[in-house]
Design an enzyme around this catalytic site. Structure first.
Site, PDB file in Angstrom:
ATOM      1  NE  ARG A  50     -11.234  -1.427  -1.581  1.00 45.32           N
ATOM      2  CZ  ARG A  50      -9.950  -1.732  -1.764  1.00 45.32           C
ATOM      3  NH1 ARG A  50      -9.632  -2.701  -2.612  1.00 45.32           N
ATOM      4  NH2 ARG A  50      -9.000  -1.077  -1.145  1.00 45.32           N
ATOM      5  NE  ARG A  80      -6.184   0.418  -3.309  1.00 37.88           N
ATOM      6  CZ  ARG A  80      -5.587   0.479  -4.502  1.00 37.88           C
ATOM      7  NH1 ARG A  80      -5.413   1.639  -5.097  1.00 37.88           N
ATOM      8  NH2 ARG A  80      -5.167  -0.617  -5.094  1.00 37.88           N
ATOM      9  CB  CYS A 115      -9.711  -2.151  -9.915  1.00 35.47           C
ATOM     10  SG  CYS A 115     -10.043  -3.251  -8.535  1.00 35.47           S
ATOM     11  CD  GLU A 120      -9.650  -7.749  -2.851  1.00 41.02           C
ATOM     12  OE1 GLU A 120      -8.625  -7.164  -3.212  1.00 41.02           O
ATOM     13  OE2 GLU A 120     -10.457  -7.263  -2.036  1.00 41.02           O
ATOM     14  NE  ARG A 142      -1.094  -5.717  -1.850  1.00 39.68           N
ATOM     15  CZ  ARG A 142      -2.294  -5.190  -2.041  1.00 39.68           C
ATOM     16  NH1 ARG A 142      -3.377  -5.917  -1.853  1.00 39.68           N
ATOM     17  NH2 ARG A 142      -2.433  -3.945  -2.431  1.00 39.68           N
ATOM     18  CG  ASN A 149      -2.860  -4.766  -6.432  1.00 40.13           C
ATOM     19  OD1 ASN A 149      -2.367  -4.943  -7.533  1.00 40.13           O
ATOM     20  ND2 ASN A 149      -3.355  -3.593  -6.053  1.00 40.13           N
ATOM     21  CG  ASP A 150      -5.336  -8.301  -1.641  1.00 41.91           C
ATOM     22  OD1 ASP A 150      -4.323  -8.542  -0.962  1.00 41.91           O
ATOM     23  OD2 ASP A 150      -6.055  -7.302  -1.455  1.00 41.91           O
ATOM     24  CG  HIS A 171      -2.061  -1.093   0.814  1.00 39.27           C
ATOM     25  ND1 HIS A 171      -2.034  -2.344   1.381  1.00 39.27           N
ATOM     26  CD2 HIS A 171      -3.058  -1.095  -0.089  1.00 39.27           C
ATOM     27  CE1 HIS A 171      -3.003  -3.064   0.845  1.00 39.27           C
ATOM     28  NE2 HIS A 171      -3.646  -2.338  -0.042  1.00 39.27           N
TER      29      HIS A 171
HETATM   30  C1  PEP Z   1      -6.256  -5.439  -5.243  1.00 40.26           C
HETATM   31  O1  PEP Z   1      -6.099  -6.229  -4.308  1.00 40.26           O
HETATM   32  O2  PEP Z   1      -5.889  -5.662  -6.413  1.00 40.26           O
HETATM   33  C2  PEP Z   1      -6.893  -4.136  -5.002  1.00 40.26           C
HETATM   34  C3  PEP Z   1      -7.201  -3.344  -5.993  1.00 40.26           C
HETATM   35  O3  PEP Z   1      -7.120  -3.784  -3.712  1.00 40.26           O
HETATM   36  P1  PEP Z   1      -5.988  -3.204  -2.726  1.00 40.26           P
HETATM   37  O4  PEP Z   1      -4.740  -2.971  -3.546  1.00 40.26           O
HETATM   38  O5  PEP Z   1      -6.525  -1.965  -2.133  1.00 40.26           O
HETATM   39  O6  PEP Z   1      -5.828  -4.314  -1.748  1.00 40.26           O
HETATM   40 MG    MG Z   2      -7.129  -5.886  -2.457  1.00 44.34          MG
END
Ligand code: PEP
Ligand code: MG
Length: 582
Positions: free
Chosen positions: A334, A298, A506, A435, A469, A458-459, A191
């Site tokens: 979200r 977010r 996303c 995710e 990550r 990402n997740d 993040h």
């Molecule tokens: C993801 O997990 O791809 C996502 C968009 O959410 P975040 O990066 O906020 O966990």
């Molecule tokens: Mg995520």
């Protein structure tokens, strides 16, 4: 000159003076003093050293009285070190002969000793190195006194170098004065990395240890395009990076000219390109680049901006700002994705810190266990939805039961608003993030119960490949191009088609132009990306046809490993847009 390679997480090149954030946020204000001032500066160093020695002696006395002689011995060793004539001589001669400031000279000499000890690779001696760092801090504290500067009190531009920056620290960086940053830890989709992109300052994370070589005040180059950090560059390197800084500026200016043009392929297929945001201010980054909407807001970052829990009005006001600025374009809000690396520790209250926070109480799970918090946010979203095209999205949905529970709570909130005669929008579309691998595998069942799906790569990558990550030690294993990930995405896109529900990607993967070729090729028509990536993605989209993208995706299906897939996609991108492949 010292160079370190890390992970490039926010593009651009920044050149400036280093501010090293240790645990105590010391900043060495100047490296040099004038020749006339050296006597005064040496005297200043001695005063600070004396004060540090007095302090250590007091600690020694206290430890001996309260804990016993063996503990006092630790401070005895510190004192011996601080009074070592060779060490004092080295520092003073750097001040006299090289006109270094006492802060810089002390830091340089002590760090050199500490490093030499650390390099012996012995655990006992490594602890002695920590003692030297402790002595360095003590002397610096006396030298800098009230002039000690912290991030909140910057007066001139700096490049921040830190072991780690938490998402909340990153969120609070003043981008007028912090013109770039580099951290020893962190991964490409941590993040902190995402926030670097949001701040639009060049950033590199996951460089590994380098802070013991830097005192602060040095000239540093942060190359957020290639993931390089260079400390004390020589003239040739400095000139090379000044040139690349200028080239990057020209390149972004050229891409900027695309901002009002639609993201449409050569054969006329419109791709919806939206922006991801964390704070209302970032809407401007999206509108400025011609985003078709906000595909991921977010909202948990509202928590990181404040030390107190946001009220319904805080939520409502933030959402209204975004909605109004988007002038009728869609805004996907979200619900809170707190937990893992995003949660402020105070929020956990008395509960114990989870051994594995990524697999623990985060995101929708946390909202479902804190109904007042969840309902407060849902009320605000429903009320704000009167003012524009708002959609609500649940994060980290793992089971159908969980999704149904979240939808039921949304219905409860509507009923409650109705009862109290509060104006709200009851037709808000409801979607979910995909995710977690479980959600991708059951995409057909989920697609039947929501209005839209949004793939959070990402997740999804983290959970599918079992790779944290944020962890640089496994960053080489975190690959968007892994065939397992591409197959899961295909499953979700097909489920969307079958049920006639839009699917967006996303996660950061869709901000990478080479993957956009692949995503369009498998039938994806909506992406939501880091705002700064919008112009280059438009450029790619406007230079391909859907059938070309389909051919690319068909070839990708014949490849078996992530490395081959990513190399192939890079090669294809180079043919389409040569200057996007650096
Ligand atoms: C993801 O997990 O791809 C996502 C968009 O959410 P975040 O990066 O906020 O966990
Ligand atoms: Mg995520």
């Amino acid at each position: 000159m010292l160079a370190r390679r890390g992970i490039a997480v926010s593009p651009g090149v920044a050149i400036g003076s280093a501010l090293v954030l240790g645990t105590e946020d010391f900043r060495i204000p100047q490296r040099f003093v004038s020749v006339d001032a050296v006597d005064t500066e040496v005297a200043r160093f001695r005063v600070a050293l004396d004060a540090a020695c007095r302090e250590i002696a007091e600690n020694e006395k206290l430890a001996s009285e309260q804990l016993g002689q063996q503990y006092a011995a630790i401070f005895g060793a510190h004192l011996q070190m601080a009074q070592n004539p060779k060490l004092i001589e080295e520092i003073e001669s750097l001040i006299r002969e090289k006109c270094l400031s006492p802060e810089f000279a002390s830091s340089r000499v002590l760090r050199r000793y500490a490093k030499a000890i650390q390099n012996l690779g012995n655990t006992y001696l490594a602890e002695r190195a920590a003692d030297i760092f402790d002595l360095e801090k003590r002397i610096l504290r006396h030298l800098l006194g009230e002039r000690r500067e912290e991030l909140a009190h910057l007066t001139e531009p700096v490049l921040v170098l830190a072991h780690n920056l938490t998402p909340s620290e990153t969120a609070r960086l003043n981008k007028q004065l912090v013109i770039g940053f580099a951290t020893e830890v962190g991964g490409s989709t941590s993040h902190t990395a995402i926030l670097a992109g949001a701040l639009e300052i060049p950033a590199v994370v996951g460089t590994g240890d380098f802070l013991s070589d830097v005192s602060g005040g040095e000239i540093v180059i942060i190359d957020g395009n290639h993931g390089e950090v260079i400390i004390d560059p020589d003239d040739k390197t400095l000139t090379k990076y000044r040139d690349s800084e200028a080239k990057f500026r020209t390149f972004t200016e050229r891409l900027d000219s695309l901002r009002q043009l639609p993201a449409e392929t050569l054969d006329g297929v419109r791709i919806q390109v939206m922006g991801n945001i964390e704070f209302p201010d970032e809407v401007e980054h999206c509108t400025h680049r011609g985003a078709d909407g906000i595909g991921l807001y977010r909202t948990e970052f509202l928590y990181l901006e404040n030390d107190r829990e946001p009220t319904e009005e805080d939520h409502y006001n933030a959402y209204c700002r975004v909605i109004q600025a988007m002038h009728g374009h869609p805004v996907v809000i979200r619900t809170l994705d707190l937990g893992a690396d995003k949660i402020p520790s105070s929020f956990l209250g008395a509960s114990e810190k989870a051994a594995n926070p990524v697999l623990s109480l985060r995101s929708l799970r946390l909202s479902l266990q804190n109904l007042p918090l969840f309902k407060t946010q849902l009320r605000a979203i429903l009320r704000a939805a009167v003012h524009g095209d708002v959609r609500v999205m649940f994060p980290l949905v793992t089971s159908l039961l969980e999704l149904r529970q979240a939808k039921m709570i949304l219905a409860d909130v509507m009923e409650d608003l109705d009862e109290h005669g509060v104006e709200f929008n009851r037709d808000v579309p409801v979607g979910m993030m995909v995710e977690v691998p479980a959600a991708a595998i059951l995409a057909h069942e989920f697609a039947a119960e929501v209005d839209f799906l949004s793939i959070g790569t990402n997740d999804l990558i983290q959970y599918t490949l079992a790779v944290d990550r944020s962890d640089p030690t496994v960053a080489n294993l975190y690959s968007s191009g892994d065939p397992s990930i591409l197959r899961l995405i295909r499953t979700v896109v097909e489920a969307g088609k079958t049920h006639n529900k839009p699917v967006t990607v996303c996660g950061q993967m869709s901000s990478d132009p080479k993957f956009v070729l692949q995503l369009i090729g498998i039938g994806l028509r909506h992406i939501s990306v880091t705002p700064h990536a919008i112009p280059e993605l438009k450029e790619v989209i406007r230079k391909i046809t859907v059938s070309h993208a389909e051919q690319i995706a068909a070839h990708v299906q014949t490849l078996e490993v992530a490395r081959d897939i990513e190399n192939y996609l890079r090669g294809e991108l180079k043919k389409v847009c040569p200057d996007l492949v650096m």
